[in-house]
Scaffold this motif. Sequence first.
Motif, short mmCIF file in Angstrom:
data_model
loop_
_atom_site.label_atom_id
_atom_site.label_comp_id
_atom_site.label_asym_id
_atom_site.label_seq_id
_atom_site.Cartn_x
_atom_site.Cartn_y
_atom_site.Cartn_z
N ASP A 110 120.54 63.75 61.76
CA ASP A 110 119.73 65.07 61.75
C ASP A 110 118.92 65.04 62.42
O ASP A 110 118.57 65.81 63.31
CB ASP A 110 119.63 65.63 60.60
CG ASP A 110 121.64 66.01 59.45
OD1 ASP A 110 122.19 67.09 60.61
OD2 ASP A 110 121.71 65.51 58.41
N GLU A 111 118.41 63.66 61.79
CA GLU A 111 117.07 63.74 62.56
C GLU A 111 116.71 63.44 64.09
O GLU A 111 115.73 63.75 64.62
CB GLU A 111 115.69 62.61 61.71
CG GLU A 111 115.57 63.19 60.12
CD GLU A 111 116.91 63.54 59.10
OE1 GLU A 111 117.67 62.41 59.57
OE2 GLU A 111 116.55 63.55 58.02
N GLN A 114 117.61 66.72 65.63
CA GLN A 114 116.48 67.52 66.03
C GLN A 114 115.33 67.51 66.26
O GLN A 114 113.69 67.67 66.60
CB GLN A 114 116.40 68.19 64.51
CG GLN A 114 117.79 68.93 64.45
CD GLN A 114 117.11 70.18 62.47
OE1 GLN A 114 116.84 70.35 62.24
NE2 GLN A 114 118.96 69.58 62.17
N GLY A 120 117.54 66.51 57.12
CA GLY A 120 119.01 66.28 56.30
C GLY A 120 119.31 66.53 55.29
O GLY A 120 118.07 67.04 54.66
N ARG A 121 120.46 65.81 54.30
CA ARG A 121 119.96 66.51 53.05
C ARG A 121 118.87 65.82 52.40
O ARG A 121 118.58 66.50 51.56
CB ARG A 121 121.23 65.49 52.50
CG ARG A 121 122.63 66.36 52.76
CD ARG A 121 123.85 66.41 52.25
NE ARG A 121 123.87 65.79 51.01
CZ ARG A 121 124.47 65.49 49.88
NH1 ARG A 121 124.91 64.06 50.44
NH2 ARG A 121 124.20 65.06 48.22
N GLN A 124 115.91 67.39 52.99
CA GLN A 124 115.89 69.06 51.68
C GLN A 124 115.70 68.60 50.67
O GLN A 124 114.93 69.88 50.08
CB GLN A 124 116.91 69.37 51.74
CG GLN A 124 117.59 70.85 52.97
CD GLN A 124 119.42 70.95 53.58
OE1 GLN A 124 119.52 71.14 52.39
NE2 GLN A 124 119.41 70.58 54.79
N ARG A 149 116.42 56.25 65.37
CA ARG A 149 117.56 56.20 64.63
C ARG A 149 118.23 54.67 65.07
O ARG A 149 118.54 54.36 66.14
CB ARG A 149 118.90 57.21 64.98
CG ARG A 149 120.07 56.87 64.02
CD ARG A 149 120.93 57.89 64.18
NE ARG A 149 121.46 57.85 62.66
CZ ARG A 149 122.93 57.64 62.77
NH1 ARG A 149 123.60 57.97 63.76
NH2 ARG A 149 123.58 57.46 62.25
#
Length: 264
Positions: A110-111, A114, A120-121, A124, A149
């Motif tokens: 996710d990172e 974005q 990401g989870r 959050q 990543r």
Amino acid sequence: MTQPALDFVIATLEKIRESTGRSPRASRSVLTQLQAASPVAASLREAPASLVERRLQPASNKAALLEPIRERVRVCTKCAHLASSRTQTVFGVGNPDADLMFVGEAPGVDEDQQGEPFVGRAGQLLTKILKAMGFAREDVYIANILKCRPDTPPGSFGNRAPTPIEMQTCRPYLVEQIEIIQPKVLVALGAVAVEGLLGMRGTMRELRGRWHSCNGIPLMITYHPAYLLRNQAPSEKRKVWEDMLQVLERLERPITERQRNYFL
Ligand code: URA
């Protein structure tokens, strides 16, 4: 830029400062352009506390100082395999003037998409922890040991841990970020962050909940939020919360009774 135009810009910036009580924001590059544009400003540049320097001091000098590092990271190819597999680098996010800085492991999927750490989870959950502490994401600074990543074989799921060489290669960027931000407290999230920041290996059970020092900055070690997602036992959540209470105490932030009793 002509001298009258430059004078106008300076006068306007001063008006903004007077009316808002804050220094207006000006990026380092704008500052440089203004200085280069004016013979007067250019001559003043030599003086350490020159008039122009003082007049156009950006609201956050730290933000301006971080920009060239962000740019070096953006085009970094030191780990050729990561440079070719990443969507983009993930530099860091938040307030460059923060008292509190969190350091994680590396961007996940996710990172990478974005361009922002901890979205990401696990991110959050970190945001939830921050909120319970009385902070918004914008109040603190968040970065990772690795800015790319870690690549994974095509078609595979999940993330892989950074290798020692990747950590060693990327670490200088984080060190520069910390040197500029100079938070009052650092929080290392998980064993990879500990290894990257302190060069120490150990089990999180032994390491967490205790103060260490990273280049003279107090550093608290706690579990990575991804660990809490895997292990939802209230006792583990409570441990992270106790570590965060220690952080709040170190920052001399008032702690409410509700916060003391809080369970993540
Ligand atoms: N985990 C990390 O350590 N960092 C991120 O940015 C996201 C997940």
